[in-house]
Design a protein around this motif. Sequence first.
Motif, PDB file in Angstrom:
ATOM      1  N   GLY A   3      68.070  63.441  46.065  1.00  0.00           N
ATOM      2  CA  GLY A   3      69.287  64.252  46.112  1.00  0.00           C
ATOM      3  C   GLY A   3      68.987  65.605  46.736  1.00  0.00           C
ATOM      4  N   LYS A   4      69.219  66.665  45.988  1.00  0.00           N
ATOM      5  CA  LYS A   4      68.944  68.024  46.458  1.00  0.00           C
ATOM      6  C   LYS A   4      67.619  68.559  45.920  1.00  0.00           C
ATOM      7  CE  LYS A   4      72.394  69.068  49.089  1.00  0.00           C
ATOM      8  NZ  LYS A   4      72.158  69.440  50.478  1.00  0.00           N
ATOM      9  N   ASP A   5      66.885  67.746  45.171  1.00  0.00           N
ATOM     10  CA  ASP A   5      65.596  68.168  44.622  1.00  0.00           C
ATOM     11  C   ASP A   5      64.467  67.802  45.578  1.00  0.00           C
ATOM     12  OD1 ASP A   5      66.964  69.068  42.429  1.00  0.00           O
ATOM     13  OD2 ASP A   5      66.126  67.605  41.023  1.00  0.00           O
ATOM     14  N   ALA A   6      63.776  68.818  46.082  1.00  0.00           N
ATOM     15  CA  ALA A   6      62.581  68.623  46.904  1.00  0.00           C
ATOM     16  C   ALA A   6      61.400  68.692  45.949  1.00  0.00           C
ATOM     17  CB  ALA A   6      62.490  69.707  47.965  1.00  0.00           C
ATOM     18  N   ILE A   7      60.738  67.567  45.752  1.00  0.00           N
ATOM     19  CA  ILE A   7      59.758  67.412  44.682  1.00  0.00           C
ATOM     20  C   ILE A   7      58.337  67.389  45.219  1.00  0.00           C
ATOM     21  CG2 ILE A   7      59.027  65.899  42.794  1.00  0.00           C
ATOM     22  CD1 ILE A   7      61.987  64.786  42.898  1.00  0.00           C
ATOM     23  N   ASP A   8      57.497  68.195  44.596  1.00  0.00           N
ATOM     24  CA  ASP A   8      56.067  68.170  44.872  1.00  0.00           C
ATOM     25  C   ASP A   8      55.392  67.729  43.579  1.00  0.00           C
ATOM     26  OD1 ASP A   8      53.911  68.425  46.599  1.00  0.00           O
ATOM     27  OD2 ASP A   8      53.502  70.477  46.014  1.00  0.00           O
ATOM     28  N   THR A   9      54.517  66.755  43.679  1.00  0.00           N
ATOM     29  CA  THR A   9      53.857  66.220  42.491  1.00  0.00           C
ATOM     30  C   THR A   9      52.405  66.670  42.445  1.00  0.00           C
ATOM     31  OG1 THR A   9      53.282  64.175  43.640  1.00  0.00           O
ATOM     32  CG2 THR A   9      55.365  64.196  42.428  1.00  0.00           C
ATOM     33  N   LYS A  10      51.961  66.958  41.248  1.00  0.00           N
ATOM     34  CA  LYS A  10      50.581  67.378  41.033  1.00  0.00           C
ATOM     35  C   LYS A  10      50.083  66.743  39.733  1.00  0.00           C
ATOM     36  CE  LYS A  10      50.594  70.870  44.136  1.00  0.00           C
ATOM     37  NZ  LYS A  10      50.369  70.378  45.455  1.00  0.00           N
ATOM     38  N   TYR A  11      48.805  66.409  39.717  1.00  0.00           N
ATOM     39  CA  TYR A  11      48.179  65.993  38.464  1.00  0.00           C
ATOM     40  C   TYR A  11      47.949  67.235  37.604  1.00  0.00           C
ATOM     41  CZ  TYR A  11      44.643  64.338  35.215  1.00  0.00           C
ATOM     42  OH  TYR A  11      43.943  64.049  34.077  1.00  0.00           O
ATOM     43  N   VAL A  21      47.430  71.821  38.324  1.00  0.00           N
ATOM     44  CA  VAL A  21      47.295  72.939  39.252  1.00  0.00           C
ATOM     45  C   VAL A  21      46.162  73.811  38.737  1.00  0.00           C
ATOM     46  CG1 VAL A  21      48.417  74.888  40.366  1.00  0.00           C
ATOM     47  CG2 VAL A  21      49.741  72.858  39.805  1.00  0.00           C
ATOM     48  N   GLY A  22      45.021  73.741  39.417  1.00  0.00           N
ATOM     49  CA  GLY A  22      43.853  74.475  38.962  1.00  0.00           C
ATOM     50  C   GLY A  22      43.343  75.489  39.966  1.00  0.00           C
ATOM     51  N   SER A  23      43.921  75.462  41.160  1.00  0.00           N
ATOM     52  CA  SER A  23      43.434  76.374  42.185  1.00  0.00           C
ATOM     53  C   SER A  23      44.230  77.675  42.152  1.00  0.00           C
ATOM     54  CB  SER A  23      43.570  75.738  43.570  1.00  0.00           C
ATOM     55  OG  SER A  23      43.177  76.669  44.544  1.00  0.00           O
ATOM     56  N   PHE A  64      58.531  71.192  40.957  1.00  0.00           N
ATOM     57  CA  PHE A  64      57.149  70.761  40.745  1.00  0.00           C
ATOM     58  C   PHE A  64      57.134  69.817  39.549  1.00  0.00           C
ATOM     59  CE2 PHE A  64      54.698  74.381  42.817  1.00  0.00           C
ATOM     60  CZ  PHE A  64      53.961  73.558  43.634  1.00  0.00           C
ATOM     61  N   LEU A  65      56.519  68.649  39.714  1.00  0.00           N
ATOM     62  CA  LEU A  65      56.244  67.738  38.614  1.00  0.00           C
ATOM     63  C   LEU A  65      54.737  67.726  38.431  1.00  0.00           C
ATOM     64  CD1 LEU A  65      58.562  64.699  39.403  1.00  0.00           C
ATOM     65  CD2 LEU A  65      59.018  66.661  37.933  1.00  0.00           C
ATOM     66  N   ILE A  66      54.289  68.201  37.277  1.00  0.00           N
ATOM     67  CA  ILE A  66      52.860  68.326  37.020  1.00  0.00           C
ATOM     68  C   ILE A  66      52.540  67.555  35.740  1.00  0.00           C
ATOM     69  CG2 ILE A  66      50.952  69.931  36.709  1.00  0.00           C
ATOM     70  CD1 ILE A  66      52.833  72.121  37.918  1.00  0.00           C
ATOM     71  N   LEU A  67      51.645  66.586  35.850  1.00  0.00           N
ATOM     72  CA  LEU A  67      51.331  65.729  34.712  1.00  0.00           C
ATOM     73  C   LEU A  67      50.684  66.493  33.563  1.00  0.00           C
ATOM     74  CD1 LEU A  67      51.342  62.886  33.541  1.00  0.00           C
ATOM     75  CD2 LEU A  67      49.138  62.515  34.652  1.00  0.00           C
ATOM     76  N   TYR A  82      58.288  71.259  35.865  1.00  0.00           N
ATOM     77  CA  TYR A  82      58.256  70.338  34.729  1.00  0.00           C
ATOM     78  C   TYR A  82      56.808  69.894  34.537  1.00  0.00           C
ATOM     79  CZ  TYR A  82      63.295  69.958  35.531  1.00  0.00           C
ATOM     80  OH  TYR A  82      64.631  70.232  35.703  1.00  0.00           O
ATOM     81  N   THR A  83      56.289  70.074  33.328  1.00  0.00           N
ATOM     82  CA  THR A  83      54.922  69.649  33.035  1.00  0.00           C
ATOM     83  C   THR A  83      54.919  68.671  31.867  1.00  0.00           C
ATOM     84  OG1 THR A  83      54.518  71.502  31.529  1.00  0.00           O
ATOM     85  CG2 THR A  83      53.909  71.828  33.831  1.00  0.00           C
ATOM     86  N   GLY A  84      53.902  67.831  31.835  1.00  0.00           N
ATOM     87  CA  GLY A  84      53.716  66.914  30.711  1.00  0.00           C
ATOM     88  C   GLY A  84      54.947  66.070  30.440  1.00  0.00           C
ATOM     89  N   GLU A  85      55.378  66.083  29.179  1.00  0.00           N
ATOM     90  CA  GLU A  85      56.517  65.261  28.752  1.00  0.00           C
ATOM     91  C   GLU A  85      57.807  65.616  29.474  1.00  0.00           C
ATOM     92  OE1 GLU A  85      56.751  62.516  26.816  1.00  0.00           O
ATOM     93  OE2 GLU A  85      54.564  62.565  26.756  1.00  0.00           O
TER      94      GLU A  85
END
Length: 122
Positions: free
Chosen positions: A32-40, A42-44, A69-72, A92-95
Amino acid sequence: MIVVTLAENHCGSEYKSALKIGDDEPCDLIIGKDAIDTKYRVGSGDSGTLKKFKQYGVLLQSKGYRPVFLILREDNLPAAITAAHKGGWTIYTGESAVKYLKEKTGVDIKKVIAEFGNAYQL
């Protein structure tokens, strides 16, 4: 790749592949209108990474997208999270990342990963 495949197969016409602008790819996929970047995780915290987080968020917004950002993992570097927020990213992180994906795709990614892992146990 799991998130891209889920979106590709469950989001219909709302799904678009990664946005490319010149040599840059500021997100992994669009729903849709969400441009999503996924990460396991972010440590840098190097200045180049932080600068990209800020610039890419602004760039995506200028194109009419909401940067997401979707970060596990939840143990991310605070400076990186701050830079992303300053760039306009919704994070959004984790759950909360799992819940977001379920709302968008209808699929519980934790369940998929668990089933995948069970299928390949030695």
